[in-house]
Design a protein around this motif. Structure first.
Motif, PDB file in Angstrom:
ATOM      1  N   SER A  61      48.320  39.055  44.490  1.00 41.67           N
ATOM      2  CA  SER A  61      47.019  38.973  43.844  1.00 41.67           C
ATOM      3  C   SER A  61      47.175  38.701  42.351  1.00 41.67           C
ATOM      4  O   SER A  61      48.256  38.834  41.780  1.00 41.67           O
ATOM      5  N   GLY A  63      45.843  40.553  40.119  1.00 42.36           N
ATOM      6  CA  GLY A  63      46.092  41.853  39.520  1.00 42.36           C
ATOM      7  C   GLY A  63      47.570  42.187  39.474  1.00 42.36           C
ATOM      8  O   GLY A  63      48.051  42.783  38.506  1.00 42.36           O
ATOM      9  N   PHE A 169      41.540  44.403  33.279  1.00 44.07           N
ATOM     10  CA  PHE A 169      40.484  44.124  34.247  1.00 44.07           C
ATOM     11  C   PHE A 169      39.863  42.742  34.018  1.00 44.07           C
ATOM     12  O   PHE A 169      39.441  42.070  34.973  1.00 44.07           O
ATOM     13  N   LYS A 172      42.309  40.420  35.579  1.00 45.71           N
ATOM     14  CA  LYS A 172      42.312  40.567  37.032  1.00 45.71           C
ATOM     15  C   LYS A 172      41.078  39.943  37.676  1.00 45.71           C
ATOM     16  O   LYS A 172      41.171  39.248  38.694  1.00 45.71           O
ATOM     17  N   ASP A 173      39.906  40.171  37.082  1.00 48.37           N
ATOM     18  CA  ASP A 173      38.648  39.737  37.694  1.00 48.37           C
ATOM     19  C   ASP A 173      37.929  38.687  36.868  1.00 48.37           C
ATOM     20  O   ASP A 173      36.717  38.498  37.017  1.00 48.37           O
ATOM     21  N   ALA A 176      36.081  35.934  38.926  1.00 46.46           N
ATOM     22  CA  ALA A 176      34.879  36.440  39.582  1.00 46.46           C
ATOM     23  C   ALA A 176      33.769  36.708  38.568  1.00 46.46           C
ATOM     24  O   ALA A 176      32.584  36.432  38.831  1.00 46.46           O
ATOM     25  N   ILE A 177      34.128  37.230  37.387  1.00 44.50           N
ATOM     26  CA  ILE A 177      33.121  37.477  36.356  1.00 44.50           C
ATOM     27  C   ILE A 177      32.500  36.172  35.885  1.00 44.50           C
ATOM     28  O   ILE A 177      31.278  36.067  35.727  1.00 44.50           O
TER      29      ILE A 177
END
Length: 348
Positions: A61, A63, A169, A172-173, A176-177
């Motif tokens: 991933s 992350g 974070f 990692k995201d 998506a954000i």
């Protein structure tokens, strides 16, 4: 309604919402600075995370890639930054303890001045001595409290610890954000929002990498020159100059002044050579290295940069000076993207 015009009510409601947003931003300004630092750190590490994510197995991933980068960065900081910081602290302690005695010395005792300037030697020496005394009374405490000012702008030491956590974070995201932000607007505006986010991401990442390389180049160049010339406090002076590189215009000038003042009393025989080196390095940095690292999207007119730095210092102190240039460049990028979008819509 109740004798009030509907348009007046609408205007009053708009003004109220605008003032409410401004008040909210002011109340959470420290939290916004915290988030901004985390966002800048994420953009700085994003290319490395992307490369590591590409190297790990397909099942890995994003992350996991960010965690591996953080572990490697922590190891580098422990093995390199901690010993270096301890040596710099030792030199700072030594300078502070020897400063009162050094101020009484003649800073130009070993410097051969031109014949036309020789009659003014006592006056020039007294000016340098006065500046050095001001340096001991004001500049050293200011440099020592600069970190505290940054921390006060962020909020606290705990908030400083939260910066890499928030950055993790975001790394990692982040995809998506960004997708959620684009989908939160209407379909017609999505290309514009996506383009603005792309421009801002590239601008911040490019700006942070440029600052990192400029500071690193300054530190290595200064340490090498100071060591070869046998100047005192080489690591301390190089560290101060490299740290001040992150503040446009004002930072490099302040760093050069600090180096000259300290060297005038600790190694006055190399003062003219040091002036030549600082001038040559400044020309190289401003006209060769900085334009190479800063693309056209980041470069701004020096007058605009200076005004932005002054306004940033008035609004937010040291953090405001740091964010001034990317904020101005970001606004310019947003306006350019909006003009491009409007032209495309008009052509259709």
């Amino acid at each position: 309604m109740l004798g009030m015009d509907r348009y007046a009510l609408r205007a009053a409601w708009t003004v109220f919402l605008f003032l409410l947003v401004l008040g909210t931003v002011y109340q959470i300004r420290r939290e916004l600075v915290l988030f901004a630092f985390a966002l800048f750190l994420a953009n700085l590490l994003s290319p490395v995370v992307e490369r590591v994510h590409w190297l790990i197995p397909p099942s890995g991933s994003r992350g996991l890639a960010a965690a591996l980068v953080y572990l490697a960065l922590t190891g580098i900081l422990i093995s390199v930054a901690v010993p270096l910081a301890s040596k710099i602290a030792e030199e700072a302690t030594g300078l502070t303890s020897r400063l009162p005695a050094q101020i009484q010395q003649d800073p130009l005792g070993g410097v051969a001045l031109p014949a036309w300037l020789e009659p003014a030697r006592p006056r020039v020496a007294q000016i340098i001595r006065d500046r050095m005394q001001q340096f001991g009374q004001n500049v050293l405490p200011m440099l020592g409290s600069a970190g505290n000012e940054v921390l006060s702008g962020i909020g606290s030491l705990l908030s400083l610890i939260l910066i890499p956590i928030l950055s993790f974070f975001i790394l990692k995201d982040g995809i998506a954000i960004r997708r959620a932000l684009v989908q939160s607007v209407d379909v017609e505006s999505r290309p514009l929002v996506d383009g603005i986010l792309t421009d801002l991401h590239l601008l911040v990442a490019r700006y942070m990498r440029a600052l990192l390389f400029l500071a690193l180049a300054t530190f290595l160049s200064y340490v090498t020159f100071f060591t070869l010339m046998g100047l005192s406090y080489a690591l301390l002076l190089a560290g101060i100059a490299a740290t001040l590189e992150v503040i446009p215009v004002v930072g490099p000038l302040t760093g050069a002044a600090v180096v000259l003042l300290v060297t005038a009393f600790s190694s006055g025989s190399h003062l003219l050579l040091l002036v030549a080196f600082l001038a040559a390095y400044r020309v190289f940095q401003d006209y060769v290295l900085s334009p190479y690292l800063m693309s056209a999207g980041v470069e701004l007119h020096p007058v605009l940069v200076l005004l932005g730095v002054i306004a940033g210092e008035r609004l937010g102190g040291v953090p405001g000076m740091f964010f001034a240039v990317p904020a101005i460049a970001g606004l310019r990028a947003i306006l350019a993207r909006m003009r491009k979008h409007n032209r495309e819509v008009a052509e259709v």
